[in-house]
Design an enzyme around this catalytic site. Structure first.
Site, mmCIF file in Angstrom:
data_model
loop_
_atom_site.group_PDB
_atom_site.id
_atom_site.type_symbol
_atom_site.label_atom_id
_atom_site.label_comp_id
_atom_site.label_asym_id
_atom_site.label_seq_id
_atom_site.Cartn_x
_atom_site.Cartn_y
_atom_site.Cartn_z
ATOM 1 N N HIS A 186 -1.695 17.820 9.365
ATOM 2 C CA HIS A 186 -1.336 17.738 7.628
ATOM 3 C C HIS A 186 0.598 17.546 8.837
ATOM 4 C CE1 HIS A 186 2.085 20.441 4.862
ATOM 5 N NE2 HIS A 186 0.832 19.469 3.416
ATOM 6 N N PHE A 187 1.106 17.684 9.146
ATOM 7 C CA PHE A 187 1.048 16.260 8.871
ATOM 8 C C PHE A 187 1.362 15.474 10.392
ATOM 9 C CE2 PHE A 187 3.922 17.823 6.028
ATOM 10 C CZ PHE A 187 3.576 16.421 4.842
#
Length: 171
Positions: free
Chosen positions: A70-71
């Site tokens: 993420h991410f």
């Protein structure tokens, strides 16, 4: 375990295994969903509303599981994990004061995100202020909370609600 005012990582893991408040009662999630490393202070009085408070900390490390996904190439702690930590803490508080049943998040009135947690940060501090505690057939805590990253408030949640249920069959 006797009621204390702070808890270590190992003691939080005991709670996650169901060994702290007794079978069928409040538990914390196990890692990696356990979102704090220690409870530095918990009390049934004090806080902004004089109904109780709890303070916990998470050591931020680049290897925390969520930074890898993420991410990709833009690692940031998901805001929902900070919110979940707040619910976890309210549930712990209800078990700590003697409430019976399994914890479930019941909602939140308002959430504001004003910053982010990145791999280079050092410390997340959660502060929960209980507004109302119901200890009858219904066991529920209502609280306001803040999350700090390296001393700066970045998340706020008002009217967090957590209940303890002796049966979750109809939940």
């Amino acid at each position: 375990m006797s009621r204390r005012n702070s808890y270590t990582w190992d003691e939080l893991l005991q709670c996650a295994r169901g060994e702290m408040f007794g079978p069928g009662n409040a538990q914390l999630p196990a890692p990696p969903m356990l979102m704090f490393d220690r409870i530095t202070h918990i009390d049934s009085v004090g806080g902004a509303f004089d109904k109780g408070m709890i303070v916990a900390e998470l050591d931020v490390k680049p290897e925390l599981w969520f930074f890898d996904c993420h991410f990709i190439s833009d690692p940031v702690m998901p805001g929902c994990l900070g919110l979940d930590a707040m619910w976890q803490m309210v549930g712990f508080y209800l078990g700590w004061i003697g409430g019976k049943g399994r914890g479930r998040a019941l909602g939140v009135g308002e959430v504001k995100f004003r910053g982010q947690v990145l791999p280079h940060n050092r410390l997340v501090t959660y502060r929960i202020n209980l507004k109302r505690v119901i200890l009858r057939k219904l066991v529920m805590g209502i609280a306001d909370a803040e999350m700090e990253c390296d001393g700066k408030v970045i998340y706020e949640a008002n009217d967090l609600r957590v209940g303890l249920f002796t049966s979750t069959d109809d939940f």
